[in-house]
Write a protein that holds these residues in place. Structure first.
Motif, PDB file in Angstrom:
ATOM      1  N   SER A  86      35.180 -33.540   2.599  1.00  0.00           N
ATOM      2  CA  SER A  86      34.973 -34.232   1.806  1.00  0.00           C
ATOM      3  C   SER A  86      34.200 -33.646   0.164  1.00  0.00           C
ATOM      4  N   ASP A  87      34.357 -34.361  -0.796  1.00  0.00           N
ATOM      5  CA  ASP A  87      33.436 -33.734  -1.959  1.00  0.00           C
ATOM      6  C   ASP A  87      32.240 -34.243  -1.815  1.00  0.00           C
ATOM      7  N   LEU A  88      31.521 -35.131  -0.663  1.00  0.00           N
ATOM      8  CA  LEU A  88      30.528 -35.491  -0.424  1.00  0.00           C
ATOM      9  C   LEU A  88      29.592 -34.382   0.307  1.00  0.00           C
ATOM     10  N   GLY A  89      28.621 -33.851  -0.094  1.00  0.00           N
ATOM     11  CA  GLY A  89      28.117 -32.675   0.562  1.00  0.00           C
ATOM     12  C   GLY A  89      27.431 -33.125   1.992  1.00  0.00           C
ATOM     13  N   PRO A  90      26.789 -34.116   1.964  1.00  0.00           N
ATOM     14  CA  PRO A  90      25.991 -34.679   3.169  1.00  0.00           C
ATOM     15  C   PRO A  90      27.008 -34.735   4.209  1.00  0.00           C
ATOM     16  N   ILE A  91      28.095 -35.040   3.999  1.00  0.00           N
ATOM     17  CA  ILE A  91      29.101 -35.282   5.404  1.00  0.00           C
ATOM     18  C   ILE A  91      30.224 -34.149   5.396  1.00  0.00           C
ATOM     19  N   HIS A  92      30.250 -33.378   4.351  1.00  0.00           N
ATOM     20  CA  HIS A  92      31.353 -32.259   4.524  1.00  0.00           C
ATOM     21  C   HIS A  92      30.877 -31.104   5.369  1.00  0.00           C
ATOM     22  N   TYR A 116      28.335 -41.083  12.947  1.00  0.00           N
ATOM     23  CA  TYR A 116      29.669 -41.306  12.613  1.00  0.00           C
ATOM     24  C   TYR A 116      30.124 -42.344  13.420  1.00  0.00           C
ATOM     25  N   SER A 117      30.568 -43.583  12.961  1.00  0.00           N
ATOM     26  CA  SER A 117      30.900 -44.959  13.709  1.00  0.00           C
ATOM     27  C   SER A 117      32.283 -45.414  13.080  1.00  0.00           C
ATOM     28  N   ALA A 118      33.165 -45.935  13.921  1.00  0.00           N
ATOM     29  CA  ALA A 118      34.272 -46.455  13.527  1.00  0.00           C
ATOM     30  C   ALA A 118      35.142 -47.357  14.605  1.00  0.00           C
ATOM     31  N   ASP A 147      16.916 -46.857  13.633  1.00  0.00           N
ATOM     32  CA  ASP A 147      16.494 -46.980  12.276  1.00  0.00           C
ATOM     33  C   ASP A 147      17.487 -45.878  11.417  1.00  0.00           C
ATOM     34  N   THR A 148      18.585 -46.388  11.100  1.00  0.00           N
ATOM     35  CA  THR A 148      19.427 -45.379  10.216  1.00  0.00           C
ATOM     36  C   THR A 148      19.632 -45.891   8.712  1.00  0.00           C
ATOM     37  N   HIS A 149      20.158 -45.084   7.987  1.00  0.00           N
ATOM     38  CA  HIS A 149      20.165 -45.337   6.519  1.00  0.00           C
ATOM     39  C   HIS A 149      21.573 -44.821   6.354  1.00  0.00           C
ATOM     40  N   THR A 150      22.415 -45.642   5.611  1.00  0.00           N
ATOM     41  CA  THR A 150      23.748 -45.434   5.461  1.00  0.00           C
ATOM     42  C   THR A 150      23.640 -44.238   4.446  1.00  0.00           C
ATOM     43  N   VAL A 151      24.644 -43.323   4.476  1.00  0.00           N
ATOM     44  CA  VAL A 151      25.326 -42.385   3.533  1.00  0.00           C
ATOM     45  C   VAL A 151      26.417 -42.770   2.635  1.00  0.00           C
ATOM     46  N   THR A 152      27.473 -43.160   3.436  1.00  0.00           N
ATOM     47  CA  THR A 152      28.617 -43.708   2.867  1.00  0.00           C
ATOM     48  C   THR A 152      29.473 -44.192   3.912  1.00  0.00           C
ATOM     49  N   LYS A 153      30.471 -45.291   3.363  1.00  0.00           N
ATOM     50  CA  LYS A 153      31.200 -45.942   4.173  1.00  0.00           C
ATOM     51  C   LYS A 153      32.684 -45.189   3.519  1.00  0.00           C
ATOM     52  N   VAL A 154      33.627 -45.224   4.705  1.00  0.00           N
ATOM     53  CA  VAL A 154      34.745 -44.665   4.639  1.00  0.00           C
ATOM     54  C   VAL A 154      35.917 -45.903   4.364  1.00  0.00           C
ATOM     55  N   ASP A 155      36.893 -45.671   3.730  1.00  0.00           N
ATOM     56  CA  ASP A 155      37.915 -46.600   3.587  1.00  0.00           C
ATOM     57  C   ASP A 155      38.696 -46.807   4.871  1.00  0.00           C
ATOM     58  N   PHE A 197      38.962 -48.791  10.933  1.00  0.00           N
ATOM     59  CA  PHE A 197      38.116 -49.622   9.952  1.00  0.00           C
ATOM     60  C   PHE A 197      36.541 -49.548  10.615  1.00  0.00           C
ATOM     61  N   ASP A 198      35.884 -50.120   9.704  1.00  0.00           N
ATOM     62  CA  ASP A 198      34.126 -50.068   9.664  1.00  0.00           C
ATOM     63  C   ASP A 198      33.804 -48.592   9.890  1.00  0.00           C
ATOM     64  N   GLN A 199      34.399 -47.771   9.184  1.00  0.00           N
ATOM     65  CA  GLN A 199      33.812 -46.436   9.460  1.00  0.00           C
ATOM     66  C   GLN A 199      32.893 -46.149   8.485  1.00  0.00           C
ATOM     67  N   GLU A 200      31.766 -45.160   9.278  1.00  0.00           N
ATOM     68  CA  GLU A 200      30.425 -45.184   8.181  1.00  0.00           C
ATOM     69  C   GLU A 200      29.710 -44.078   8.959  1.00  0.00           C
ATOM     70  N   PHE A 201      29.250 -43.374   7.500  1.00  0.00           N
ATOM     71  CA  PHE A 201      28.196 -42.076   7.951  1.00  0.00           C
ATOM     72  C   PHE A 201      26.704 -42.541   7.639  1.00  0.00           C
ATOM     73  N   SER A 202      25.874 -42.414   8.644  1.00  0.00           N
ATOM     74  CA  SER A 202      24.747 -42.646   8.403  1.00  0.00           C
ATOM     75  C   SER A 202      23.689 -41.618   9.158  1.00  0.00           C
ATOM     76  N   THR A 203      22.381 -41.734   8.480  1.00  0.00           N
ATOM     77  CA  THR A 203      21.535 -40.623   9.190  1.00  0.00           C
ATOM     78  C   THR A 203      20.292 -41.634   9.844  1.00  0.00           C
TER      79      THR A 203
END
Length: 264
Positions: free
Chosen positions: A44-50, A210-212, A248-256, A236-242
């Motif tokens: 990914s171009d998004l550094g925190p998950i690459h 990472y959840s899916a 107590d998690t904070h969303t980094v990005t959702k995935v299509d 579906f419902d794919q998401e990265f969080s920290t």
């Protein structure tokens, strides 16, 4: 359990391989070895998950006592590492252990309880937690396990049709319906919800989650030497969080959402 999928989604590509063999309900044999191998690559171009992520764990246990009352005592212990490719990162190393009691009851049911510690648990990883389960074969078609944090059921409503489901709180849920053409060949449909975590080297007491959710179906062929499934489905419902854990998690990005093909 073996799962491999490749999701081509805009600038994301997520590939996962996981194997598990964990004794949960049965108290046989006397010695058990459980392992966990998870490899996740994210392009990914998004550094925190690459990057490339690993979770490797091994646990060994055995029966240390058996009493005339029917109770048995097991002790288990092991260790692992869940990291972002930096195996020397001490934050990624975790321990595992359990004190496990089990009893076979005259009616064929089984009671299990104990205290477990998993330093990589998704919920309260730094605290030993109790668990409890009760397993019973209700009839020739239905076997159920009720408990916390895990449970499930196996149902065979027809000779060629089976339904099995299992849960592990707070995040994992799996269910499968299978129709058998022959003893070795079946058509299946499956649903799964999973969440995995990895320690991030530069962040103390923080993990990447990472959840899916996935629905898929295919053909399964089972012999004494092989268990092979081929099919496809939708993720579906794919998401990265920290965060430290799922409290107590904070969303980094959702995935299509995306279709995928799978070989297991």
């Amino acid at each position: 359990f073996f799962f491999q999928a490749e999701d081509g989604i805009r600038d994301y590509k997520v590939t996962g391989v996981q194997t598990c063999a964990l004794p949960i309900y049965s108290t046989e044999p006397d010695l058990v070895i459980g392992y966990r191998v998870l490899s996740l690559s994210v392009d990914s171009d998004l550094g925190p998950i690459h990057g490339d992520y690993w979770d490797l764990g091994l646990v060994v246990g055995g029966r240390v006592a058996k009493w005339d009352t029917g109770w048995e005592l097991y002790l288990l212990g092991g260790a692992g590492s869940a990291n972002d490719g930096h195996f020397k990162d001490e934050e990624g190393v975790y321990g595992m252990g359990a004190v496990h009691f089990a009893k076979h009851i005259a009616d064929g049911s089984e009671l299990n309880f104990g205290l477990s510690y998993d330093g990589h648990r998704l919920f309260w990883p730094d605290v030993p937690l109790p668990y409890l389960s009760y397993q019973r074969k209700l009839n020739d078609q239905l076997t159920a396990v009720v408990g916390l944090p895990f449970g499930g059921l196996y149902w065979r409503p027809m000779e060629r049709l089976t339904v099995d489901a299992q849960y592990t709180l707070p995040a994992d849920l799996k269910g499968r319906v299978s129709y058998y053409f022959t003893k070795n060949l079946s058509l299946f449909a499956e649903y799964g919800r999973s969440e995995d975590a990895f320690s991030i080297e530069k962040l103390q007491n923080r993990r990447l989650f990472y959840s899916a959710r996935r629905v898929f179906s295919g053909i399964r062929w089972v012999t004494r030497l092989a268990d092979i499934s081929l099919g496809g489905g939708y993720s579906f419902d794919q998401e990265f969080s920290t965060g430290f854990d799922l409290r107590d998690t904070h969303t980094v990005t959702k995935v299509d959402d995306t279709p995928f093909v799978m070989l297991r």
